[in-house]
Design a protein around this motif. Structure first.
Motif, PDB file in Angstrom:
ATOM      1  N   UNK A   1       0.806  -1.201  -0.016  1.00 57.34           N
ATOM      2  CA  UNK A   1       0.061   0.098   0.051  1.00 57.34           C
ATOM      3  C   UNK A   1       0.798   1.194   0.047  1.00 57.34           C
ATOM      4  N   UNK A   2       2.007   1.241   0.829  1.00 59.23           N
ATOM      5  CA  UNK A   2       2.890   2.350   0.633  1.00 59.23           C
ATOM      6  C   UNK A   2       3.525   2.583  -0.642  1.00 59.23           C
ATOM      7  N   UNK A   3       3.693   1.673  -1.331  1.00 59.07           N
ATOM      8  CA  UNK A   3       4.544   1.732  -2.650  1.00 59.07           C
ATOM      9  C   UNK A   3       3.588   2.747  -3.635  1.00 59.07           C
ATOM     10  N   UNK A   4       2.139   2.734  -3.431  1.00 59.06           N
ATOM     11  CA  UNK A   4       1.402   3.493  -4.313  1.00 59.06           C
ATOM     12  C   UNK A   4       1.498   5.085  -3.793  1.00 59.06           C
ATOM     13  N   UNK A   5       1.592   5.310  -2.448  1.00 55.82           N
ATOM     14  CA  UNK A   5       2.167   6.731  -2.040  1.00 55.82           C
ATOM     15  C   UNK A   5       3.630   7.161  -2.547  1.00 55.82           C
ATOM     16  N   UNK A   6       4.370   6.381  -2.489  1.00 55.28           N
ATOM     17  CA  UNK A   6       5.715   6.424  -2.746  1.00 55.28           C
ATOM     18  C   UNK A   6       5.837   6.795  -4.224  1.00 55.28           C
ATOM     19  N   UNK A   7       5.055   5.831  -5.307  1.00 55.58           N
ATOM     20  CA  UNK A   7       5.057   6.125  -6.719  1.00 55.58           C
ATOM     21  C   UNK A   7       4.364   7.613  -6.855  1.00 55.58           C
ATOM     22  N   UNK A   8       3.310   8.059  -6.285  1.00 52.50           N
ATOM     23  CA  UNK A   8       2.804   9.137  -6.311  1.00 52.50           C
ATOM     24  C   UNK A   8       3.790  10.425  -6.094  1.00 52.50           C
ATOM     25  N   UNK A   9       4.437  10.432  -4.904  1.00 48.71           N
ATOM     26  CA  UNK A   9       5.338  11.456  -4.478  1.00 48.71           C
ATOM     27  C   UNK A   9       6.544  11.508  -5.563  1.00 48.71           C
ATOM     28  N   UNK A  10       6.986  10.502  -5.892  1.00 47.61           N
ATOM     29  CA  UNK A  10       8.157  10.431  -7.146  1.00 47.61           C
ATOM     30  C   UNK A  10       7.472  10.930  -8.270  1.00 47.61           C
ATOM     31  N   UNK A  17       9.614  19.213 -11.300  1.00 48.03           N
ATOM     32  CA  UNK A  17      10.840  19.510 -11.973  1.00 48.03           C
ATOM     33  C   UNK A  17      10.816  19.955 -13.414  1.00 48.03           C
ATOM     34  N   UNK A  18      10.132  18.880 -14.098  1.00 46.88           N
ATOM     35  CA  UNK A  18       9.823  19.299 -15.373  1.00 46.88           C
ATOM     36  C   UNK A  18       8.900  20.436 -15.918  1.00 46.88           C
TER      37      UNK A  18
END
Length: 258
Positions: A1-10, A17-18
């Motif tokens: 579940x935390x991977x979705x949050x991490x992906x969103x932050x990245x 940046x772009x």
């Protein structure tokens, strides 16, 4: 579940940046909240119905057949779910492209994706159809010797649902989730009625065949709407060309760069 949050932050930091956006904080107004809730509720309902037509046959097999048949059928379903991983990844790419427009480009991309998935999975299913009778007991054990025939009946459904993913992502991106919901409801009703009629006398082979009928009906419903809107021959979604893989790679890379 935390991977979705991490992906969103990245992704958020990459976007900042772009694009270098100008920051302006504002709470959503009532009209925007209504639009957001309306979309989310329809998407949730569609996902809920999808979950039900994926799983309702488990209940019928559990209720009417033996534990061994249930175990074999669950293993078949797990195997089928593995086929949906790649289409789901491609659908995640289709959604933002669709939401951004590019009508003719997305039309061509959807057809190429559908043809490529059908060709790839058709070859894989053919290999399993040839080897499955001994492969399933060898991999899963002798107690799973009843997997083969039901899996053969499930192959048309696997192919239909796999090539449907990109179309449902298209309509989700166009804020037309109701089409997906209606198609999912059609599949669900067909599967419930078919399971109730055929699982008691015919077992897990009937469960697999009924699931295939439901998935194919869902595909036909969505594809019919799409081909009418675009005046596109339905055959263009099924006849594979070896140049499709290169075109799909080029189109996806172009859209990601843009």
């Amino acid at each position: 579940f935390l991977s979705f949050l991490f992906q969103g932050l990245v992704l958020a930091f990459a976007c900042i940046n772009v694009l270098n956006p100008l920051w302006k904080f504002a709470l959503p107004n009532l009209s925007e909240i209504k639009k957001l809730l309306s979309y989310c509720l329809l998407a949730f309902a569609s996902n809920l119905v999808t979950f039900l037509y994926y799983r309702i046959d488990y209940w019928f097999v559990h209720h009417y057949r033996s534990p061994q048949e249930l175990g074999n059928y669950i293993q078949i379903s797990k195997l089928a779910q593995m086929f949906f991983v790649l289409p789901a990844i491609l659908a995640a790419a289709v959604f933002p492209i669709t939401a951004g427009g590019r009508r003719q480009e997305i039309n061509n991309l959807l057809m190429i994706m559908s043809r490529s998935i059908l060709f790839l999975y058709g070859c894989m299913c053919l290999m399993i159809a040839v080897t499955g009778k001994w492969l399933f007991p060898f991999v899963f054990g002798d107690s799973f010797s009843k997997m083969y025939i039901p899996f053969l009946f499930l192959i048309p459904g696997i192919l239909a649902l796999s090539t449907l993913y990109t179309l449902t992502a298209y309509y989700a991106g166009k804020n037309r989730v109701m089409i997906n919901l209606k198609g999912a409801l059609l599949a669900f009703i067909l599967i419930v009625v078919g399971d109730a009629l055929f699982i008691p006398p015919y077992g897990i082979a009937a469960a697999a065949a009924v699931s295939s009928v439901g998935y194919i009906a869902y595909h036909i419903y969505v594809l019919t709407i799409f081909t009418k809107e675009y005046q596109t021959p339905a055959l263009d979604f099924f006849i594979f060309k070896f140049s499709d893989l290169t075109k799909m790679k080029r189109s996806l890379l172009k859209n990601f760069i843009n």
